[in-house]
Each structure stands twice: as structure tokens, then as C-alpha cells.
Design a protein around this motif. Structure first.
Motif, PDB file in Angstrom:
ATOM      1  N   ALA A  73      -0.483  -1.234   7.501  1.00 21.42           N
ATOM      2  CA  ALA A  73       0.209   0.033   7.208  1.00 21.42           C
ATOM      3  C   ALA A  73       0.355   0.880   8.449  1.00 21.42           C
ATOM      4  O   ALA A  73       0.248   2.079   8.389  1.00 21.42           O
ATOM      5  CB  ALA A  73      -0.517   0.815   6.124  1.00 21.42           C
ATOM      6  N   GLU A 105      -8.143   5.534  -2.090  1.00 20.42           N
ATOM      7  CA  GLU A 105      -7.919   4.685  -0.922  1.00 20.42           C
ATOM      8  C   GLU A 105      -8.520   3.307  -1.106  1.00 20.42           C
ATOM      9  O   GLU A 105      -7.929   2.292  -0.753  1.00 20.42           O
ATOM     10  CB  GLU A 105      -8.531   5.352   0.313  1.00 20.42           C
ATOM     11  CG  GLU A 105      -7.472   5.744   1.346  1.00 20.42           C
ATOM     12  CD  GLU A 105      -8.082   6.534   2.485  1.00 20.42           C
ATOM     13  OE1 GLU A 105      -8.745   5.917   3.351  1.00 20.42           O
ATOM     14  OE2 GLU A 105      -7.921   7.770   2.500  1.00 20.42           O
ATOM     15  N   VAL A 142      -6.314   1.349  -3.441  1.00 15.86           N
ATOM     16  CA  VAL A 142      -5.132   0.848  -2.732  1.00 15.86           C
ATOM     17  C   VAL A 142      -5.505  -0.337  -1.850  1.00 15.86           C
ATOM     18  O   VAL A 142      -4.803  -1.355  -1.817  1.00 15.86           O
ATOM     19  CB  VAL A 142      -4.494   1.970  -1.873  1.00 15.86           C
ATOM     20  CG1 VAL A 142      -3.404   1.398  -0.980  1.00 15.86           C
ATOM     21  CG2 VAL A 142      -3.933   3.051  -2.770  1.00 15.86           C
ATOM     22  N   ALA A 143      -6.628  -0.221  -1.154  1.00 14.44           N
ATOM     23  CA  ALA A 143      -7.040  -1.286  -0.236  1.00 14.44           C
ATOM     24  C   ALA A 143      -7.302  -2.587  -0.989  1.00 14.44           C
ATOM     25  O   ALA A 143      -6.867  -3.663  -0.581  1.00 14.44           O
ATOM     26  CB  ALA A 143      -8.290  -0.855   0.526  1.00 14.44           C
ATOM     27  N   ALA A 150       1.828   1.635  -3.536  1.00 13.56           N
ATOM     28  CA  ALA A 150       0.646   1.998  -4.312  1.00 13.56           C
ATOM     29  C   ALA A 150       0.304   3.476  -4.130  1.00 13.56           C
ATOM     30  O   ALA A 150       0.055   4.193  -5.110  1.00 13.56           O
ATOM     31  CB  ALA A 150      -0.537   1.134  -3.885  1.00 13.56           C
ATOM     32  N   LYS A 151       0.334   3.927  -2.905  1.00 18.81           N
ATOM     33  CA  LYS A 151       0.000   5.335  -2.658  1.00 18.81           C
ATOM     34  C   LYS A 151       0.968   6.267  -3.373  1.00 18.81           C
ATOM     35  O   LYS A 151       0.569   7.259  -3.981  1.00 18.81           O
ATOM     36  CB  LYS A 151       0.049   5.620  -1.154  1.00 18.81           C
ATOM     37  CG  LYS A 151      -1.232   5.245  -0.431  1.00 18.81           C
ATOM     38  CD  LYS A 151      -1.075   5.520   1.069  1.00 18.81           C
ATOM     39  CE  LYS A 151      -2.071   4.692   1.872  1.00 18.81           C
ATOM     40  NZ  LYS A 151      -1.598   4.458   3.243  1.00 18.81           N
ATOM     41  N   THR A 197      -4.076  -4.083  -2.285  1.00 18.48           N
ATOM     42  CA  THR A 197      -3.350  -4.667  -1.166  1.00 18.48           C
ATOM     43  C   THR A 197      -3.915  -6.041  -0.815  1.00 18.48           C
ATOM     44  O   THR A 197      -3.178  -7.004  -0.617  1.00 18.48           O
ATOM     45  CB  THR A 197      -3.449  -3.738   0.061  1.00 18.48           C
ATOM     46  OG1 THR A 197      -2.937  -2.462  -0.295  1.00 18.48           O
ATOM     47  CG2 THR A 197      -2.654  -4.300   1.227  1.00 18.48           C
ATOM     48  N   SER A 213       0.822  -1.209   0.000  1.00 18.56           N
ATOM     49  CA  SER A 213       0.000   0.000   0.000  1.00 18.56           C
ATOM     50  C   SER A 213       0.855   1.257   0.000  1.00 18.56           C
ATOM     51  O   SER A 213       0.471   2.266  -0.583  1.00 18.56           O
ATOM     52  CB  SER A 213      -1.020  -0.024   1.137  1.00 18.56           C
ATOM     53  OG  SER A 213      -0.371   0.061   2.374  1.00 18.56           O
TER      54      SER A 213
END
Lengths: 212, 212
Positions: free
Chosen positions: B212, A186, A189-190, A100-101, A193, A97
Motif C-alpha cells: 500500500a 488496521e 485490513v492487514a 477494505a479501508k 489483505t 487494503s
DNA sequence: TCAAGAAATGAACCCTGGCTCACTTAGTGA
DNA sequence: TCACTAAGTGAGCCAGGGTTCATTTCTTGA
């Protein structure tokens, strides 16, 4: 009795080098490799094309340095998480993550550095850093397997799958292009992940019957 | 009283067109886009460069057609499996391993068609077909979700992850390059299939703690 | 055999874009 | 101020490779 490399001169030179790198990076970040011409870099940096060649021996080396600067930072971020504490699963989730962010923040640049067709000489540097990033995930998968948290299997293959899934979903040519708002990002990303975690985690016991 | 397009003539023309396509395809399969020049195609097909332009308006269109021919077949293979019967999981496993096996058989070509840097005009066709392939997986993920077999979530994202993992592990620049023997190849296909399956399947209930 | 027109040829054209180099400008220390 | 040298300039060079087109070589129907 002549021009000497006084501290002031050296500082100006370093500044100019930095300006060239910054211009190059920003061009790649905006238009990818297609727009990354020496002439354009020079113009952006406010100098003549020839000047660029006083600081970098070739286009390839200039852009390879740009690529290296950015990639090394990304690799280090992931490496730090891999070396951190927490369960392997938590670390993997964290690394994915985090990556990714960061990738979402500079999508065009990330795409260029990771996937966009480019000059073969630059490509070599790109492969190197992509491998370096992959290596971090390999290490983490090994740790997870050793602790019995992850499925057995070739760790390099698992890491490849993780990196591939990550890249494709986030910066691939078919990734959802304009990330409307933070919530969407978000969520993206979640989910990514979760998918990456699934790749390495043990499967639930369930028969899928005869395959193929 | 002149040259007419008799059936014999038409047949010869079509044959020549096919020869050009075959030459182009074989060049890409051997040396990737780097070697794919019109002059080389012409030579391989046993004709002059100018002749190629009587059959194809440009390099881009020629190679786009090569790419389309190959890609469509791959897409169709996957589509047939998606539309087949069996549980969604079995179908996904089938589609993934079928694609994987075919890709491994012609690795160089697969790499060129999927990942290798290439002419931007050809790239457009490539993106199209990559999307088309992705679309098949999206359909399958939707089916699986509807039947409750797969995890909820954006099916396009899940499909992206599957395709990404698949591509990266098999034909990515860091895929194990020389596949020594059939057993290794089979093992590779099996592991990749398992990973892809894991991406869409429900996760076992296990706490991974704060992420995270 | 012969005229007519399509097909084939490949050397030359040309565009792109990295790179060079003869020249100009500017900084430095005496 | 001036000699000296480094830094900067940008028009032009050059290579690669896609594309063109004047010319040559078929193929066909009469």
C-alpha cells in the motif's frame, strides 16, 4: 414574458437534484434499503414527494444513481491501483487494503451497496458495478499470472474468491460489527489483505494428502 | 361422537404439512424468493391459501422452516467432516469441496438460501444458519492453527474469508452460470478448494515489498 | 344415519409504498 | 403590475401480496 431557465434557475434546480441524491444516499447509509422510501427522501431533502418525481422518473432510477455514484468511485480507486506500478502482489495488496479501508469507513453504506437485499431494479445496477469491480481484480490476476507471480488457473474464479473473501470479512452480515478502534481496524485490513494475497499466490509445496 | 385425532388423521395432517414444505422448497429452488408466494405454494401443494395458514402461522415461518431444513443438513455435512480425521488441510479441502459440490447440484436453491434478496424475517433465519456454517469453519481453522498447520490470526476472520470466497465463486451473482459438464464443475470445485486452502495455509516466504 | 366439531376454502380485507395529478406557489420579462 | 409558465405540493390512487374469517366440506363415534 414568462418563466425562463436563467442561470440562477438552472443552478437552483441542480442544487435541488443534488440535495435529493444526498438525502437518498444518507438514508441508505444510515438504514439501508429498508428505510429508503421516496417519502422519506423527500422529507429529508425538505420537499414534497411529488417534487422528487420532477427530478427522477422512479425510485429505482434515483437509487441506482446513488449506487452508481458511490460504486464508480470505488471501482476507480481500485482500477488506479491495478494500473499502477509495483509487483502484482504489491498491487493486489494495495487494492485490497484500499478497498477494505474505504469500506470500513462507511460500513452500512458498503453493506447496502454490496450485499443487502434490495429492490430488483436497483439490484441490476448493483450487479453491474459489482461485476465492474470484479473485472479490475480479474485484470490484476491476469497480470500476475502472466508474470508468473500468481498461481495458474481461471483468473475470473480467483478474482471472485478475492472479492468474496473481501466482502464477507469486511461488510458481510457476520463481519465484526463495531470496529472499536483504529488499531483493530488496521489489523483487520492487514489480515484480510494477507488472505486475499494467499488466494492468488503460489502455494508452498506441501502434500495435503488425499483430498475428500 | 365427533371428529377425533385418530392416528390416521394425525398422519394425514403431517403429510399435508410435509407437502406444503415440499412445495415451498421446490418453488424456491426453481424461482427463488420472487416466486415464493403463499398462493403459489398452496396451488402447488394442491390446496387453498387459507389451508396453508392452518399449518404455518405466517409466510416467514413457513419459509424459515424450509431454509432451516436445508441449511441444517449442509451444516451437518460440513460439521461431520470437520470432526473427522485427516490433517486439518485435508479436512478443510474436504469440507469445502463437499459444500461446493452440493451447492452446485442445487444452484438456484443455494443462491436463494445464501445470497438472494429476500424478506427480512426470512433473512434472520438465513443469517443464523450462515453463522452456523461459518462456525464450523472457525472450529476447523482453530484446530489447524493449534496443530501449527495453519497461519496464525483471527480464526473467525479466516473462516469468513473462506466462506466468502466459497459463496462468491459458486453461487454469487457472477458465478459462471450454466455449468456445462461435469468436468467443468469438477475443475471449478478443485480451484475453489485450492483457493480456500491457500487462505488458511502458511504463505511461502517471499517478500512482497512495501504494501500500500 | 346423524350430530359435532375439525379441516378446508377462497373471496375479501388491508397494509405498504410507489406514483399521479389537479391545484397552488413563485419566478420572469415586458 | 401582470400575464405566463415552470416548480412544488400532498392527498389519494392503485397494485401486489400476506392474512383473515364466514362458510362449506369432511371425518368420526354413537
Amino acid at each position: 414574458m414568462a418563466y425562463r431557465r436563467t442561470p440562477a434557475v438552472v443552478s437552483r434546480l441542480e442544487d435541488k437534484r443534488a440535495r435529493i441524491l444526498a438525502a437518498a444516499r444518507s438514508l441508505v447509509a444510515e438504514g439501508g434499503w429498508r428505510r429508503a422510501h421516496i417519502a422519506t427522501v423527500a422529507e429529508t431533502a425538505g420537499m414534497a414527494t411529488g417534487t422528487v418525481y420532477r427530478y427522477f422518473p422512479s425510485k429505482a432510477e434515483l437509487f441506482a444513481e446513488v449506487l452508481t455514484n458511490v460504486s464508480r468511485r470505488e471501482r476507480d480507486v481500485v482500477a488506479a491501483i491495478v494500473d499502477g506500478d509495483g509487483s502484482p502482489a504489491a498491487r493486489l495488496a494495495g487494492a485490497v487494503s484500499a478497498f477494505a479501508k474505504r469500506a470500513l469507513r462507511g460500513r452500512r453504506l458498503a453493506y447496502a451497496l454490496i450485499a443487502e437485499p434490495c429492490d430488483p431494479e436497483i439490484d441490476r445496477a448493483r450487479l453491474f458495478w459489482r461485476a465492474a469491480l470484479g473485472e479490475e481484480f480479474v485484470r490484476l490476476v491476469r497480470i500476475g499470472q502472466d508474470q508468473g507471480a500468481f498461481r495458474r488457473g481461471d483468473p475470473r474464479l480467483a478474482a471472485s474468491c478475492v472479492v468474496g473473501a473481501l466482502m464477507e470479512a469486511l461488510v458481510g452480515p457476520h463481519a465484526p460489527d463495531p470496529i472499536e478502534d483504529d488499531a483493530t481496524a488496521e489489523r483487520l485490513v492487514a489480515e484480510v489483505t494477507e488472505a486475499c494475497l494467499a488466494i492468488v499466490t503460489r502455494l508452498p509445496a506441501r502434500g495435503i494428502g488425499r483430498i475428500a
